[in-house]
Design an enzyme around this catalytic site. Sequence first.
Site, short mmCIF file in Angstrom:
data_model
loop_
_atom_site.label_atom_id
_atom_site.label_comp_id
_atom_site.label_asym_id
_atom_site.label_seq_id
_atom_site.Cartn_x
_atom_site.Cartn_y
_atom_site.Cartn_z
N CYS A 1 0.93 -1.12 0.13
CA CYS A 1 0.04 -0.10 -0.08
C CYS A 1 0.75 1.36 0.10
O CYS A 1 0.32 2.27 -0.36
CB CYS A 1 -0.92 0.01 1.38
SG CYS A 1 -2.28 -1.36 1.14
N HIS B 1 -9.39 3.36 -1.94
CA HIS B 1 -8.07 3.02 -1.56
C HIS B 1 -7.38 2.15 -2.91
O HIS B 1 -7.44 0.85 -2.68
CB HIS B 1 -7.73 2.35 -0.11
CG HIS B 1 -6.47 1.92 0.01
ND1 HIS B 1 -5.44 2.27 -0.49
CD2 HIS B 1 -6.03 0.80 0.77
CE1 HIS B 1 -4.24 1.48 0.17
NE2 HIS B 1 -4.78 0.64 0.68
#
Length: 365
Positions: free
Chosen positions: A83, A319
């Site tokens: 991420c 996201h």
Amino acid sequence: MNRAVIVQAKRTPIGKKDGMFRDIEPHILAAPLLRELSTGITHEIDEIILGNVVGPGGNIARLAALESGLPLSVTGMTIDRQCSAGLEAIRTACHYIQGKAGSCYIAGGVESASTSPFPRRARFSPDRLGDPDMGVAAENVAQKYKITKEIQDDFALLSYNRSWSAYREGFYQPEIVEFGKMNIDESFYKERDMEKLLKRAKPIFIKEAGTVTAANSCGINDGAAAVLVMQEELAKELNMKPVLRFADSAVSGIHPDYPGISPVRAIRQLLNRNGLTIGDIDLFEINEAFASKIVACAQKLAIPYKKLNVSGGALTTGHPYGASGAIMVTRLFYEVQRRKGMKYVLASIGSAGGVGLAVLFEVIG
């Protein structure tokens, strides 16, 4: 030492998995950003650096550079730090400039969960340590730091309201490069009664005594973001206005059961090294993968909510893994231009496997 500055930042709209970008491969999604950021300076660009997590593999940065029509001489490098990949790409470009490896980069990230060829996620950690899914890891953080469902829901509602307020005020529009006819995040197609939804939502990762729900977690998304980062003297020569100056960065590891709290150690390390405190930082962007993680980070570091993700974040807009770190830097790039008296801003993100990354920028007045 050469100083690295960010002179432009852009992102695509953010789509939902199997939504408006369902058939768009990542290199095609990134290409309009590269064209936009390279306008008039293609001869100055040393390399494209992009983060990507869920594939399809290969060197997506080089592929996107070729797709965008950049000169064949402009190379590409693709980074996977889960991420934090998009933020790592920007950090890498800044350090390259400081080390005189180059003077101008486009750096960021891109993700297409919709077209990913991988049926399962990658392994995050060896079995002997434990390899929890990110939702289970968010529950681990909630339990360890006593972040109740009510506390998580309160933050999720705050983030949702901030995101919609920013959207209505037009704060997001300068960030966005239109893709086809799409020029807003898919999450803003329809407003919901978030307070009611949060109350009704049930735990989805740990059924009994769980606190993490679909409503206080981010979605799975498609999108891309990138910044134009160059050596400060070059920016002046090209009559380009620097907005953020790279100050320093830190990366730190913790137990992979608790990746959501990993920004804490990285932020502390970064501040301590630079003789700064939480009070010296005017704005924080910490990725909102789960409400439990961002609340835990804010509590451990004593970050006031008035400084944290002030225009909302991933809990509402989404996201897109490899792009999220670059989206946060893009947000800071525009936030500081709407405010006066900013001196320092910081972006941080926690990644699968227990890796925290933090990047400090000085605001150029």
